[in-house]
Design a protein around this motif. Structure first.
Motif, short mmCIF file in Angstrom:
data_model
loop_
_atom_site.label_atom_id
_atom_site.label_comp_id
_atom_site.label_asym_id
_atom_site.label_seq_id
_atom_site.Cartn_x
_atom_site.Cartn_y
_atom_site.Cartn_z
N UNK A 1 0.82 -1.21 0.00
CA UNK A 1 0.00 0.00 0.00
C UNK A 1 0.86 1.26 0.00
N UNK A 2 2.16 1.12 0.11
CA UNK A 2 3.07 2.25 0.13
C UNK A 2 3.74 2.38 -1.23
N UNK A 3 4.30 3.55 -1.56
CA UNK A 3 4.97 3.71 -2.85
C UNK A 3 6.11 2.70 -3.02
N UNK A 4 6.20 2.17 -4.23
CA UNK A 4 7.23 1.19 -4.57
C UNK A 4 8.14 1.82 -5.62
N UNK A 5 9.45 1.71 -5.42
CA UNK A 5 10.42 2.25 -6.35
C UNK A 5 11.02 1.10 -7.15
N UNK A 6 10.99 1.23 -8.48
CA UNK A 6 11.59 0.24 -9.38
C UNK A 6 12.66 0.96 -10.20
N UNK A 7 13.88 0.44 -10.12
CA UNK A 7 14.99 1.04 -10.86
C UNK A 7 15.52 0.06 -11.89
N UNK A 8 15.68 0.53 -13.14
CA UNK A 8 16.28 -0.27 -14.21
C UNK A 8 17.58 0.42 -14.60
#
Length: 603
Positions: A504-511
């Motif tokens: 439910x919290x912001x998720x950070x995805x880094x490529x």
């Protein structure tokens, strides 16, 4: 000591064949019988064709009369002045509502008394005026009041018709709920008495389709024969023809009046102009030829009796002459089945012996070649099968149906909220992803792969909003590196699905993409919930397992998308390249992809 050839074996094969051809004159014994049989069959076919054509015309006339009866019935409301007056009434307020109720009762009583009760074949009758539906029925059905009749296909057809009713083939009426009865319908127009050009309503009468079946079922064309009734689109409406014998509407449509292409059936056709249907009569030729065959059989028996003795001698000669050839054929079948150890006896000195020795040499060469190439061939075939399996699985794992459904639902909501620009952008992104699926077996620049990745992430960002934050790091100079199409998207999709839908919290995805020691390294990192050691071990085993183990476990145990990516890489570049996975609880998951850096490769 060598075996001395017998004189018979030295005889030239050509002379033996000449002797057999001379005996073939026995065939002339049956020529006269066949001629008489063909003439008798032709005469019988002419007589039966005339009779069957008359039966078909009778069926067509009965159907046309029934259609005409339904058309006249559909005109009854248009000539009832009180009914037309009630349809023309309109008003507002309580008084208008009261009159509206009275009008409905009067109209529906008219439908029951004039159409439903007097006739057993009429199941329902509807009068549709705009979105108003008045109905009469033998057994009160449940009307689907939410169904807008103006959206139905037949409503559009009747609006465009120039005159006369339209006929609807067998169907289940969409205006009724939970009614699976198959009906046949006629639809007509009710016009105003004041202005004949004004259309007040449409009358739709549903008749029991079993009436059509009964009319067609009364026609008997004989054993192995029957009728076939099809609509204008070629759909089968009734069939008593021998369908299991390969009789199809498309085949009959090409035959016209004559016979099927294979000559097995005689075909008659009659057009029903009112509904635009076609009625075919199919008669089995075998039943017509039965009497002719009996006559021909007697003449054949007379000739056969004279030829039995000579034929017996021919069979003995053929058996002796063809026995070695049958032996070679038997050995050839064994070779075709994979047995390369068989050999033909090499003691003959005629043409058959030469053929046998040549076959032995060929089999020996095949045996050596097969043993040498079997292992390599198996590897190539297995690699092709694995690649094909990986491609098919990849297509299903790239854009899952629920992703397309959610994306289209999101686009629909954007349109409803008057956010047309955002909706158009998401449609363009989805179109870009779908087009890329048809190129999943090709290479393209890394810049194009990143473009596909951005399209996917922008769609997911539109869906999850601030719950998804992503970052793509692509250093300059790597844009033209060649990579397989859609090689990164499944990895990123795996991160988005398992993080955003569970958190439910912001998720950070880094490529992050970089070049290192001749290799192209792409790292997909998220800060989601991560995995414990047991789950991580299970995923790694799933990604690296053999094809046999993967097939045994089935695709529903997770990790299918990551395994497909890993297999595609290893099949193309070797096992030193592929995926590695790192994760720990509460610290997210990192998937690293390793490819050879192929800068400047022609795509």
């Amino acid at each position: 000591m060598a075996k001395t050839p017998r004189p018979f074996e030295k005889t030239n094969m050509k002379l033996r064949i000449y002797a057999l051809v001379a005996l073939a004159v026995l065939i002339s014994t049956a020529a006269a019988s066949l001629f008489s049989y063909s003439r008798y069959t032709a005469d019988l076919r002419t007589k039966v064709s005339l009779s069957n054509q008359q039966l078909l015309e009778q069926a067509a006339n009965n159907l046309d009369s029934y259609f005409d009866d339904l058309a006249r019935l559909s005109l009854v409301p248009a000539y009832n002045t009180s009914l037309v007056s009630e349809l023309e009434q309109s008003g507002g307020g309580f008084q208008a509502a009261h009159l509206e109720l009275e009008n409905r009762r009067s109209i529906e009583n008219f439908l029951d008394e004039m159409m439903i009760y007097p006739r057993q074949d009429i199941l329902h009758a509807f009068i549709i005026s705009g979105r108003q539906v008045f109905y009469g029925s033998r057994m009160r059905p449940t009307i689907d009041w939410e169904q807008d009749p103006t959206t139905l296909d037949w409503y559009t057809q009747v609006q465009n018709m120039s005159g006369g009713p339209i006929y609807l083939g067998p169907h289940q009426d969409p205006l009724l709920k939970n009614d699976s009865t198959t009906v046949f319908s006629v639809v007509n127009i009710i016009r105003s008495l004041k202005d004949s050009r004004a259309v007040l309503a449409y009358i739709k009468i549903n008749a029991d389709f079993s009436v059509i079946n009964n009319i067609c079922g009364q026609i008997d064309l004989g054993p192995g024969s029957g009728l076939l009734l099809v609509d204008a689109a070629g759909n089968e409406l009734f069939c008593s023809a021998p369908k299991n014998r390969g009789i199809e509407p498309e085949q009959l449509a090409q035959s016209k009046n004559g016979s099927t292409p294979d000559g097995e059936f005689l075909v008659y056709r009659m057009e029903l102009p009112r509904p635009g249907w076609m009625l075919y009569g199919v008669v089995e030729q075998e039943s017509l030829q039965k009497q002719a065959k009996q006559t021909s059989r007697m003449s054949l028996l007379i000739g056969a009796g004279c030829a039995v003795a000579a034929l017996f001698l021919v069979l003995l000669a053929l058996k002796a002459l063809l026995a070695p050839l049958y032996k070679i054929m038997s050995l050839a079948r064994q070779v075709g089945g994979g047995n390369f150890k068989v050999r033909f006896p090499a003691d003959r000195r005629d043409e058959v012996g030469l053929l046998g020795r040549s076959m032995n040499e060929v089999v020996q060469q095949l045996d050596a070649s097969v043993q040498k190439n079997t292992q390599l061939e198996n590897k190539v075939i297995r690699a092709q099968l694995v690649e094909k399996e990986a491609q098919v699985s990849m297509l299903y794992s790239q854009i899952q149906p629920h992703f397309i459904y959610n994306t289209m639902n999101m686009i629909s909501m954007l349109v409803e909220l008057d956010r047309g620009e955002a909706a158009v952008k998401n449609i363009q992104r989805l179109s870009l992803l779908l087009r890329s699926m048809s190129k999943s077996n090709t290479m393209h620049p890394l810049a194009d792969e990143v473009q596909l990745l951005r399209a996917y992430l922008e769609i997911q960002t539109s869906r999850y909003g601030e719950r998804l934050v992503y970052e793509i790091l692509l250093p300059a100079g790597l844009e033209q590196c060649a990579v397989p199409t859609l090689i990164l998207q499944p990895i990123v999709e795996n991160a988005v699905i398992h993080c955003c839908e569970e958190a439910c919290v912001p998720v950070h995805v880094q490529i992050a993409i970089c070049a290192e020691a001749g290799a192209l390294i792409a790292t997909v990192k998220d800060d989601g919930a991560g995995m414990d050691e047991a789950a991580l071990k299970r995923i790694r085993q799933r990604v690296e397992c053999s094809d046999e183990a993967f097939s045994a476990e089935g695709p529903g145990t997770g990790g299918t998308g990551l395994r497909n990516v890993n297999r595609r890489i290893q099949i193309r570049y070797g096992e030193r390249y592929g995926l590695s996975i790192q994760s720990s609880p509460g610290r997210g998951t990192t998937v690293t992809l390793r490819l050879p850096a192929q800068e400047g490769e022609k795509l």
